[in-house]
Scaffold this active site. Structure first.
Site, short mmCIF file in Angstrom:
data_model
loop_
_atom_site.label_atom_id
_atom_site.label_comp_id
_atom_site.label_asym_id
_atom_site.label_seq_id
_atom_site.Cartn_x
_atom_site.Cartn_y
_atom_site.Cartn_z
N GLU A 31 -45.65 19.57 -6.00
CA GLU A 31 -46.00 18.73 -4.86
C GLU A 31 -46.24 19.55 -3.60
OE1 GLU A 31 -43.66 14.67 -6.13
OE2 GLU A 31 -42.59 16.07 -4.88
N CYS B 115 -46.62 21.93 3.76
CA CYS B 115 -45.46 22.49 3.07
C CYS B 115 -45.90 22.65 1.60
CB CYS B 115 -44.31 21.50 3.21
SG CYS B 115 -42.86 21.91 2.25
N CYS C 188 -37.42 25.45 -10.12
CA CYS C 188 -36.81 26.60 -9.44
C CYS C 188 -35.67 27.11 -10.31
CB CYS C 188 -36.28 26.19 -8.07
SG CYS C 188 -35.64 27.58 -7.11
N CYS D 79 -29.78 25.33 -6.50
CA CYS D 79 -28.90 24.94 -5.40
C CYS D 79 -28.45 23.49 -5.64
CB CYS D 79 -29.62 25.06 -4.06
SG CYS D 79 -30.20 26.72 -3.74
N CYS E 180 -30.18 20.35 -3.87
CA CYS E 180 -31.65 20.31 -3.85
C CYS E 180 -32.22 19.61 -5.08
CB CYS E 180 -32.18 21.74 -3.75
SG CYS E 180 -33.97 21.88 -3.96
N CYS F 9 -38.35 18.10 2.69
CA CYS F 9 -37.95 19.30 1.98
C CYS F 9 -36.80 19.00 1.03
CB CYS F 9 -37.46 20.36 2.95
SG CYS F 9 -38.78 21.02 3.92
N1 SAH Z 1 -36.54 28.09 -2.20
C1 SAH Z 1 -36.79 28.23 -0.82
C2 SAH Z 1 -37.89 27.35 -0.29
C3 SAH Z 1 -37.93 25.94 -0.77
S1 SAH Z 1 -36.60 24.89 -0.24
C4 SAH Z 1 -35.52 28.04 -0.03
O1 SAH Z 1 -34.53 27.61 -0.60
O2 SAH Z 1 -35.53 28.36 1.15
C5 SAH Z 1 -37.00 24.62 1.46
C6 SAH Z 1 -35.84 24.20 2.33
O3 SAH Z 1 -35.43 22.85 2.03
C7 SAH Z 1 -34.60 25.05 2.15
O4 SAH Z 1 -34.05 25.39 3.40
C8 SAH Z 1 -33.69 24.12 1.41
O5 SAH Z 1 -32.36 24.48 1.52
C9 SAH Z 1 -34.02 22.79 2.02
N2 SAH Z 1 -33.55 21.62 1.30
C10 SAH Z 1 -33.29 21.51 0.00
N3 SAH Z 1 -32.87 20.27 -0.30
C11 SAH Z 1 -32.87 19.57 0.86
C12 SAH Z 1 -32.55 18.22 1.22
N4 SAH Z 1 -32.19 17.34 0.31
N5 SAH Z 1 -32.66 17.86 2.51
C13 SAH Z 1 -33.09 18.74 3.44
N6 SAH Z 1 -33.42 20.01 3.16
C14 SAH Z 1 -33.31 20.43 1.89
FE1 SF4 Z 2 -34.73 26.52 -5.27
FE2 SF4 Z 2 -34.15 24.26 -3.97
FE3 SF4 Z 2 -32.49 26.33 -3.84
FE4 SF4 Z 2 -34.87 26.48 -2.58
S1 SF4 Z 2 -33.18 25.06 -2.11
S2 SF4 Z 2 -33.89 28.05 -3.87
S3 SF4 Z 2 -36.12 25.29 -4.03
S4 SF4 Z 2 -33.00 25.18 -5.70
#
Ligand code: SAH
Ligand code: SF4
Length: 343
Positions: free
Chosen positions: A92, A105, A112, A116, A119, A336
């Site tokens: 997406e 974005c 991934c 995390c 996420c 995000c």
């Molecule tokens: N993998 C990279 C880029 C993609 S995630 C990273 O982790 O930075 C982009 C951003 O979205 C990251 O800062 C991540 O921690 C944040 N993010 C993930 N899940 C989220 C959520 N549910 N609400 C807000 N931000 C979130």
């Molecule tokens: Fe991967 Fe989501 Fe962690 Fe970014 S925040 S590194 S997209 S698992």
């Protein structure tokens, strides 16, 4: 013979193919411009080439084109596109309206590897890296849409699905085409790579003289908390990350942004703010506080306003540069970390 992916070829390879097949050398340049300046995704669109030339290309090459499978638009103008790749993966991208111009974005991987906990993408597991062409196309599509709305695309953030520094070659390859004179000619200063914090990748960006912005998803300045949220912290704890950030600042002279997602009862206490302030003394940084977008996970919730405001006040009291990022496109799960390819 199997066809080759034309967006994986160099300008020289394309030119060599054409001359070897009886075409004039300048045709190579035309094809290159169609792909990387005009952003076409099919040979039939290369209208200044003779039909026979297009046929020769068609027989030898293909486009790894993304197909827009589903488009959703939120009440605030945010637009999310679910793309289907030629081999059936779904990724997406999100177009976000700003005060004047647009930001896109983009995703760098399908799924991934880093998992995390908070996420939505992390919960999907890993499918594969996106290619240079697939990343590039998310950007040209956003540019076209911004222009169709009478505006311009001004910023690109790698904050969609995936970890860009684990797909280094394709991500920097796409950025190379976006910023090149014989590409889209956009400024690298308008591009932000967001990483979960991989020191090797951060050093590599610094060594290769990137002019892109770097954002690091910190989310806690305490190892125990960060490791529980982000398993990657076990392999690369805060100290190793800090060393790589110092190196980045020294080599590039630019200050990274630390992203900090405020999670109720997990990382939003005054003590957490203090740990963050102490961590940030090591190098010049900007802080982006992010409001959590609910993903339905029972353990993670947005911080109450009171905690959030106190957190901000503490950091500002330490003379830190703090931004609060509100999320857009909430009604379509376009924020995000909510990108999960629900098609
Ligand atoms: N993998 C990279 C880029 C993609 S995630 C990273 O982790 O930075 C982009 C951003 O979205 C990251 O800062 C991540 O921690 C944040 N993010 C993930 N899940 C989220 C959520 N549910 N609400 C807000 N931000 C979130
Ligand atoms: Fe991967 Fe989501 Fe962690 Fe970014 S925040 S590194 S997209 S698992």
């Amino acid at each position: 013979m199997a066809k080759e992916n034309i967006r994986a070829c160099s300008a020289e390879e394309i030119a060599a193919f054409l001359t070897a097949n009886g075409e004039k050398a300048f045709r190579g340049k035309q094809v290159w411009q169609w792909i990387w300046q005009r952003g076409v995704t099919g040979f039939e669109e290369m209208t200044n080439l003779p039909k026979v030339t297009r046929q020769k290309l068609e027989e030898a090459f293909y486009f790894d084109r993304l197909h827009a499978e589903r488009v959703q638009e939120a009440s605030d103008g945010t637009r999310k596109t679910a793309w289907r790749t030629v081999d059936g993966e779904v990724v997406e991208s999100v177009l976000i309206p700003g005060r004047e111009k647009y930001t896109v974005c983009v995703s760098s991987q399908a799924g991934c590897k880093l998992g995390c906990k908070f996420c939505a993408t992390g919960g999907l597991g890993f499918r594969r890296d996106l290619t240079r062409g697939e990343i590039f196309q998310q950007i040209t599509a956003a540019r076209e849409e911004a222009e169709a709305r009478g505006s311009l695309l001004s910023n690109i953030v790698f904050m969609g699905m995936g970890e860009p520094l684990l797909n280094y070659g394709h991500v920097t390859g796409a950025i190379g085409r976006v910023t090149a004179e014989d590409g889209l000619g956009m400024s690298p200063y308008r591009i932000t790579i967001s990483t979960a914090g991989l020191p090797e990748g951060i050093r590599r960006l610094a060594d290769e003289g990137t002019r892109c912005n770097l954002a690091v998803s910190l989310h806690s300045a305490k190892d125990s908390v960060r490791s529980a949220l982000m398993p990657v912290n076990k392999a690369y704890p805060l100290k190793a990350l800090a060393e790589s950030l110092k190196y980045f600042v020294e080599r590039t002279g630019t200050r990274p942004t630390l992203e900090y997602l405020l999670l109720r009862g997990i990382n939003d206490s005054p003590e957490d703010a203090k740990a963050l302030a102490v961590y940030c003394r090591q190098f010049p940084v900007k802080i982006n506080l992010i409001e959590y977008n609910e993903t339905g996970h029972p353990d993670f919730h947005r911080s109450p306003e009171r905690n959030r405001d106190e957190f901000i006040r503490y950091l500002e009291g330490c003379n830190m540069v703090v931004n609060l990022r509100h999320s857009k496109g909430k009604d379509i799960d376009a924020a995000c970390g909510q990108l999960a390819g629900k098609v």
